[in-house]
Design an enzyme around this catalytic site. Sequence first.
Site, short mmCIF file in Angstrom:
data_model
loop_
_atom_site.label_atom_id
_atom_site.label_comp_id
_atom_site.label_asym_id
_atom_site.label_seq_id
_atom_site.Cartn_x
_atom_site.Cartn_y
_atom_site.Cartn_z
N GLU A 104 -11.02 -9.31 2.56
CA GLU A 104 -9.75 -8.96 3.20
C GLU A 104 -10.01 -8.93 4.69
OE1 GLU A 104 -7.46 -5.54 1.85
OE2 GLU A 104 -6.54 -5.39 3.85
N HIS B 105 1.05 6.14 2.00
CA HIS B 105 1.84 7.02 2.86
C HIS B 105 2.95 7.74 2.12
CE1 HIS B 105 -0.48 6.14 6.30
NE2 HIS B 105 -0.36 4.84 6.07
N ARG C 220 -6.97 12.83 0.91
CA ARG C 220 -5.91 13.24 1.82
C ARG C 220 -4.54 12.68 1.43
NH1 ARG C 220 -7.48 9.87 7.23
NH2 ARG C 220 -9.46 10.86 6.87
N HIS D 266 -3.73 -4.70 7.63
CA HIS D 266 -3.90 -3.56 8.53
C HIS D 266 -3.06 -3.77 9.78
CE1 HIS D 266 -5.46 0.09 10.15
NE2 HIS D 266 -6.13 0.29 9.02
N GLU E 4 -8.52 0.57 -3.24
CA GLU E 4 -9.29 0.52 -2.00
C GLU E 4 -10.20 1.73 -1.99
OE1 GLU E 4 -6.53 -0.24 1.26
OE2 GLU E 4 -7.95 0.89 2.50
N ASN F 73 0.86 -1.18 0.00
CA ASN F 73 0.00 0.00 0.00
C ASN F 73 0.91 1.24 0.00
OD1 ASN F 73 -1.41 2.29 1.14
ND2 ASN F 73 -3.07 0.90 1.63
N ARG G 84 -9.45 8.25 -1.20
CA ARG G 84 -10.44 8.68 -0.21
C ARG G 84 -11.26 9.83 -0.74
NH1 ARG G 84 -10.48 7.83 5.24
NH2 ARG G 84 -9.19 6.09 5.94
N HIS H 189 -5.58 3.81 -1.78
CA HIS H 189 -6.92 4.12 -1.27
C HIS H 189 -7.28 5.53 -1.71
CE1 HIS H 189 -9.73 4.21 2.53
NE2 HIS H 189 -10.34 4.60 1.43
N THR I 222 -8.47 3.44 8.12
CA THR I 222 -9.68 2.62 8.14
C THR I 222 -9.79 1.92 9.50
OG1 THR I 222 -9.11 2.19 5.85
CG2 THR I 222 -10.96 0.96 6.74
N1 PXP Z 1 -5.92 -2.99 4.16
C1 PXP Z 1 -6.83 -2.00 4.28
C2 PXP Z 1 -8.22 -2.27 3.91
C3 PXP Z 1 -6.44 -0.73 4.72
O1 PXP Z 1 -7.34 0.25 4.85
C4 PXP Z 1 -5.08 -0.49 5.03
C5 PXP Z 1 -4.64 0.87 5.46
O2 PXP Z 1 -4.72 1.76 4.40
C6 PXP Z 1 -4.17 -1.56 4.89
C7 PXP Z 1 -4.62 -2.80 4.48
C8 PXP Z 1 -2.74 -1.40 5.20
O3 PXP Z 1 -2.57 -1.12 6.54
P1 PXP Z 1 -1.15 -0.66 7.08
O4 PXP Z 1 -0.86 0.65 6.40
O5 PXP Z 1 -1.35 -0.53 8.54
O6 PXP Z 1 -0.17 -1.70 6.68
#
Ligand code: PXP
Length: 333
Positions: free
Chosen positions: A245, A104, A143, A285, A164, A101, A139, A137, A195
């Site tokens: 997921e 960030h 953001r 997550h 996402e 992901n 949003r 993602h 999330t």
């Molecule tokens: N899966 C989903 C559905 C999420 O919302 C997120 C966070 O954006 C992640 C996985 C990844 O989580 P993390 O950034 O804590 O690894």
Amino acid sequence: MNVLEEAIDHGFEPPAEAVVVVLCAHIGMTRLSEQRGGKQERDKENKRRQGSHKNRSNLKFPEITLLLCKKFHLVSFSFRLFKRPNFVYCRPILAMRLAINIDHVATLRNARGGEEPDPVTAAQVAELAGAEGIVCHLREDRRHIKDRDVKLLREVVKTRLDLEMGATEEIIKIAIDVVPDFVTLVPERRQELTTEGGLDVAGQKRFLEGVIREFHNHKIPVSLFVDPSPAHIEAAKEAGADMVELHTGEYANARRERDIQECLVAIKQAAALGKSLGLGVHAGHGLNYVNTRPVASIAEIDELSIGHAVITRAVFAGLDRAVREMLSLIKDS
Ligand code: PXP
């Protein structure tokens, strides 16, 4: 069956170095016979080598290479096919995919309102490093990931792009336009930092059914982000989802060993239930370098989605080099 095959069949695990050594031996042997030239010489060399190993194993080096490659899920092919001799390329294939992901990276970019660091470049680096999926993602408040990122990611991602998203009319339209490899529907609240929980699939089944149908009409598979509870997984199946997921946030946040183990059991059972219903099973997550291993060992999970931990690790893993590069740039000026 030869000695090595038998040993492997009985659970013998040659160390990784053994694989490298055998590969080197394979390359070395090929090189030697190439140097001596001609098929005849090669055959002689093969015979000589087979003879010297007769008492221990009747395997030829290429066979051992293939066997170990198979065992360790390595793909090995010789570029000799392309008339470039003596080059063997190996790439590990994991049974469980890692999707990165990159939200960030976009957060960091947006902090200065400029163009760097570009999450699209991050996606390419992650794929080069072996990631088998890229997650972003989009949003409602944009953001981190922006519309431009999603469009460019669709063009450059060579593995699988997972968009996402909250199931809102605006984002659904964008997703259908972009055609990611699949979408992951998540609950989205403006005030949340990230999330915070899984979808209430059971409570929103009718609505989600409609959204999933719409995506299916455009040939886009759908994953639902759910807490690891049987009710939501069964509801996801009934709503027509292709994948679930499993939300690993509660597991990641648990501190007491008993709570950690309870969360793990719930994730394992949820993964097994999802698989038995014919769903693809992802998880993610809060997974990091400390807590990922037990989740990664659950055979029913097909894919892990990890973001924050990998991007924060990248900051520290790369900081030393970044400082040195700036120092040398200043010194050389
Ligand atoms: N899966 C989903 C559905 C999420 O919302 C997120 C966070 O954006 C992640 C996985 C990844 O989580 P993390 O950034 O804590 O690894």
